[in-house]
Write an enzyme that holds these catalytic residues in place. Structure first.
Site, PDB file in Angstrom:
ATOM      1  N   ARG A  82       0.816  -1.215   0.000  1.00  0.00           N
ATOM      2  CA  ARG A  82       0.000   0.000   0.000  1.00  0.00           C
ATOM      3  C   ARG A  82       0.850   1.265   0.000  1.00  0.00           C
ATOM      4  NH1 ARG A  82      -3.869  -0.228   4.852  1.00  0.00           N
ATOM      5  NH2 ARG A  82      -1.794  -0.264   5.702  1.00  0.00           N
ATOM      6  N   ASP A 106      -3.494  -0.943  -3.820  1.00  0.00           N
ATOM      7  CA  ASP A 106      -4.465  -0.900  -2.739  1.00  0.00           C
ATOM      8  C   ASP A 106      -5.265  -2.204  -2.791  1.00  0.00           C
ATOM      9  OD1 ASP A 106      -6.445  -0.471  -0.967  1.00  0.00           O
ATOM     10  OD2 ASP A 106      -7.204   1.395  -1.863  1.00  0.00           O
ATOM     11  N   LYS A 130       0.118 -18.664   7.080  1.00  0.00           N
ATOM     12  CA  LYS A 130      -0.665 -18.693   8.302  1.00  0.00           C
ATOM     13  C   LYS A 130      -0.698 -17.286   8.909  1.00  0.00           C
ATOM     14  CE  LYS A 130       1.123 -19.932  12.201  1.00  0.00           C
ATOM     15  NZ  LYS A 130       1.969 -19.070  13.063  1.00  0.00           N
ATOM     16  N   LYS A 167      11.342 -27.628   6.167  1.00  0.00           N
ATOM     17  CA  LYS A 167      12.571 -27.942   6.918  1.00  0.00           C
ATOM     18  C   LYS A 167      13.108 -29.293   6.478  1.00  0.00           C
ATOM     19  CE  LYS A 167      11.158 -25.307  11.005  1.00  0.00           C
ATOM     20  NZ  LYS A 167      12.103 -24.279  11.360  1.00  0.00           N
ATOM     21  N   ASP A 197      -1.314 -20.962  17.231  1.00  0.00           N
ATOM     22  CA  ASP A 197      -0.078 -20.502  16.600  1.00  0.00           C
ATOM     23  C   ASP A 197       0.844 -21.660  16.208  1.00  0.00           C
ATOM     24  OD1 ASP A 197       1.779 -18.508  15.756  1.00  0.00           O
ATOM     25  OD2 ASP A 197       2.920 -18.798  17.606  1.00  0.00           O
ATOM     26  N   HIS A 226       1.973 -26.431  12.604  1.00  0.00           N
ATOM     27  CA  HIS A 226       3.269 -27.128  12.587  1.00  0.00           C
ATOM     28  C   HIS A 226       3.221 -28.474  13.299  1.00  0.00           C
ATOM     29  CE1 HIS A 226       4.252 -23.222  11.271  1.00  0.00           C
ATOM     30  NE2 HIS A 226       4.511 -22.670  12.433  1.00  0.00           N
ATOM     31  N   LYS A 252       6.542 -20.977  24.691  1.00  0.00           N
ATOM     32  CA  LYS A 252       7.506 -19.877  24.609  1.00  0.00           C
ATOM     33  C   LYS A 252       8.214 -19.774  25.959  1.00  0.00           C
ATOM     34  CE  LYS A 252       5.716 -17.833  20.685  1.00  0.00           C
ATOM     35  NZ  LYS A 252       6.477 -18.022  19.442  1.00  0.00           N
TER      36      LYS A 252
HETATM   37  C1  BG6 Z   1       5.622 -19.399  13.612  1.00  0.00           C
HETATM   38  C2  BG6 Z   1       4.941 -18.933  14.868  1.00  0.00           C
HETATM   39  O1  BG6 Z   1       4.684 -20.015  12.758  1.00  0.00           O
HETATM   40  O2  BG6 Z   1       6.623 -20.332  13.933  1.00  0.00           O
HETATM   41  C3  BG6 Z   1       5.951 -18.343  15.842  1.00  0.00           C
HETATM   42  O3  BG6 Z   1       3.959 -17.956  14.538  1.00  0.00           O
HETATM   43  C4  BG6 Z   1       7.081 -19.288  16.070  1.00  0.00           C
HETATM   44  O4  BG6 Z   1       5.325 -17.983  17.054  1.00  0.00           O
HETATM   45  C5  BG6 Z   1       7.650 -19.802  14.756  1.00  0.00           C
HETATM   46  O5  BG6 Z   1       8.089 -18.603  16.807  1.00  0.00           O
HETATM   47  C6  BG6 Z   1       8.668 -20.906  14.980  1.00  0.00           C
HETATM   48  O6  BG6 Z   1       9.269 -21.210  13.774  1.00  0.00           O
HETATM   49  P1  BG6 Z   1      10.739 -21.816  13.765  1.00  0.00           P
HETATM   50  O7  BG6 Z   1      11.009 -22.132  12.332  1.00  0.00           O
HETATM   51  O8  BG6 Z   1      11.655 -20.775  14.355  1.00  0.00           O
HETATM   52  O9  BG6 Z   1      10.677 -23.043  14.630  1.00  0.00           O
END
Ligand code: BG6
Length: 492
Positions: A59, A101, A155, A189, A242, A247, A341
């Protein structure tokens, strides 16, 4: 005889097809940290054919020169030392920019005129999901949604099943499923893909990869970082949405799936979705949530979640789950998942705990046995380690002693000379080549959300609040109890 040292691997670099990659959200965080660096690395490796372009779209008003300067600064920070000064300069010159936009009309005709017919055409939606529908619609309206155009979405793909379904419907109005690439960067990965090689390119694992021989599986994704400035996003999402929804469920699906007929997008994703649909819906007794408080990581004091956020919150920064895949292969085998975390170390790993041998011939000699375990380290170390029982050398006058010893494969040692690649390098190349194997299909994402929604509904019904844990610990003690109730300890 000296064991031969592993030889450096020399891989041939095959350029992909000529492409135009349009990145919406070209000034955003993902573009700076991942997309631009990944493409630069492949450019330097000679995989980007001359004439291919990354067209930034966002934008904000920028000239092409300004965007190039912006990208140069981002690469200095996130891809320092990649390529020579000439190569970096040549890469920067492939960048173009258009002010667009997403929800209006500005910039769209100009973008359309920039695209060259006959090239691979990909649009990367590195923007908030609420804009996905508007972007798809405009690409169609301005004649850019050609039959072979591809779109990439990141995501968070929704925040529950209903929103994910709505996003899928919006995209499907203008693009076929074979044109939609949903990224889960964990699939990019190397060790995650290696899991498939381990399972399906070796004879010895698959015959015992089932409930008869496996006691349980643990999947850990531990991070030391906290909010990292993503305050609003994270507080709205929490660890379950998240990390687990995407994942961790992808890792679980790869561990648990049946052997696909071949390594292609349909076969692999067909098998994964069957696992995701076989996940047992569960009650709250099978989950533990936590939120970090102030503590220390690596000897450094860190603040609590509420302090980082600036207010009290009920969002979980840790979750542990005891999951089950209800099918013949996995009958009665728990899958313990945990992510959080501000845990003591950054580690992503899968641990497969086998059962004990049916009878110990050494019992009468005083030896104790431990079952085999396979640990697949995904990060920070890429390694595979199989623990085997071995006799402790000696004359055994006082009985036989057995001890677990690891059979270790360290990937960097086994494949000397192979650089570690960021997941996005692989995924971008697959996108250009039209290979969806490592991207998430619509039915997978919906099955994932279906399971996650049921967990959240359980939390809501019981008014479950996350338990506090000290930063630098392995989460609330209830997470330890979750496994210990079954006589299992988390692998650390
Ligand atoms: C992301 C999450 O999808 O993956 C983050 O939103 C997280 O919160 C991250 O830190 C971790 O990814 P990686 O590759 O560092 O393990």
């Amino acid at each position: 005889m000296d064991r031969p040292k592993s030889r450096p691997m020399v891989s041939r670099v095959i350029p992909v097809e000529l492409f135009d990659l349009v990145v919406f959200g070209a000034t955003g965080d993902l573009a700076q940290r991942k997309i631009l660096p990944a493409l630069l690395r492949r450019f330097v490796a000679g995989q980007v054919p001359e004439g291919s372009r990354l067209i930034g779209a966002a934008r904000s008003e920028h000239s092409v020169a300004e965007y190039r300067a912006f990208a140069e600064a981002a690469l200095a920070e996130h891809a320092a030392g990649v390529g020579t000064a000439e190569q970096r300069k040549a890469f920067i010159e492939t960048l173009d920019y258009v002010t667009v936009d997403a929800t209006g009309a500005q910039g769209w005709p100009e973008l359309a005129t920039k695209l060259v017919a006959g090239r691979v055409r990909a649009f990367y939606f590195s923007v908030a999901p609420r804009l996905f529908g508007a972007l798809a619609e405009r690409l169609h309206k301005y004649g850019m949604a050609s039959g072979d155009a591809r779109i990439v979405v990141e995501k968070p793909f929704g925040r529950d099943l209903a929103t994910a379904e709505a996003l899928n419907r919006d995209l499907a109005q203008h693009f076929a499923e074979r044109q939609i690439y949903r990224i889960d960067h964990y699939l990019g990965k190397e060790t995650v893909q290696n899991l498939l090689a381990l399972r399906f390119a070796n004879l010895m694992f698959e015959p015992i990869w089932n409930a008869a021989h496996i006691d349980h599986v643990q999947i850990t994704v531990a991070e030391t970082v906290g909010l990292e400035g993503r305050v609003a996003f994270y507080d709205d999402a929490g660890a379950l949405r998240d990390m687990v929804q995407n994942h961790m469920l992808q890792l679980l699906a790869l561990v648990a799936m049946e052997p696909p007929g071949s390594f292609n997008a349909t076969a692999v994703r067909d098998e994964k979705v069957k696992v995701l649909r076989a996940l047992r819906e569960m009650g709250t007794g099978k989950t533990v949530t936590g939120q970090y408080r102030a503590g220390a990581i690596g000897g450094k004091a860190v603040p609590g979640y509420d302090e980082e956020l600036g207010k009290a919150s009920n969002t979980e920064t840790f979750v542990a789950i005891k999951a089950h895949v209800d099918n013949w292969r996995w009958k009665g085998v728990p899958f313990y998942l945990r992510t959080g975390k501000r845990l003591p170390q950054r580690v992503t790993e899968i641990m497969v705990q086998f059962r004990c041998v049916p009878h110990s011939i050494f019992a009468g000699k005083g030896a104790t046995m431990q079952p085999n375990r396979l640990v697949i380290g995904i990060q920070p170390e890429e390694n595979i380690s199989l623990s085997l029982m071995s006799k402790v050398p000696g004359l055994d006058r006082e009985g036989i002693r057995l001890r677990q010893v690891p059979l270790d494969i360290s990937m960097p040692d086994a494949f000397v000379g192979q650089h570690r690649r960021i997941a996005y390098e692989r995924l971008l190349l697959d996108l250009i080549e039209g290979d969806q194997t490592l991207f998430v299909r619509r039915d997978e994402v919906e099955a994932q959300w279906h399971w996650i929604d049921a967990i959240r509904a359980g939390w809501r019904a019981e008014g479950l609040a996350p338990k506090p844990y000290t930063s630098g610990s392995w989460g609330p003690s209830a997470a330890i109890a979750l496994a210990e109730r079954d006589g299992v300890s988390w692998h650390e």
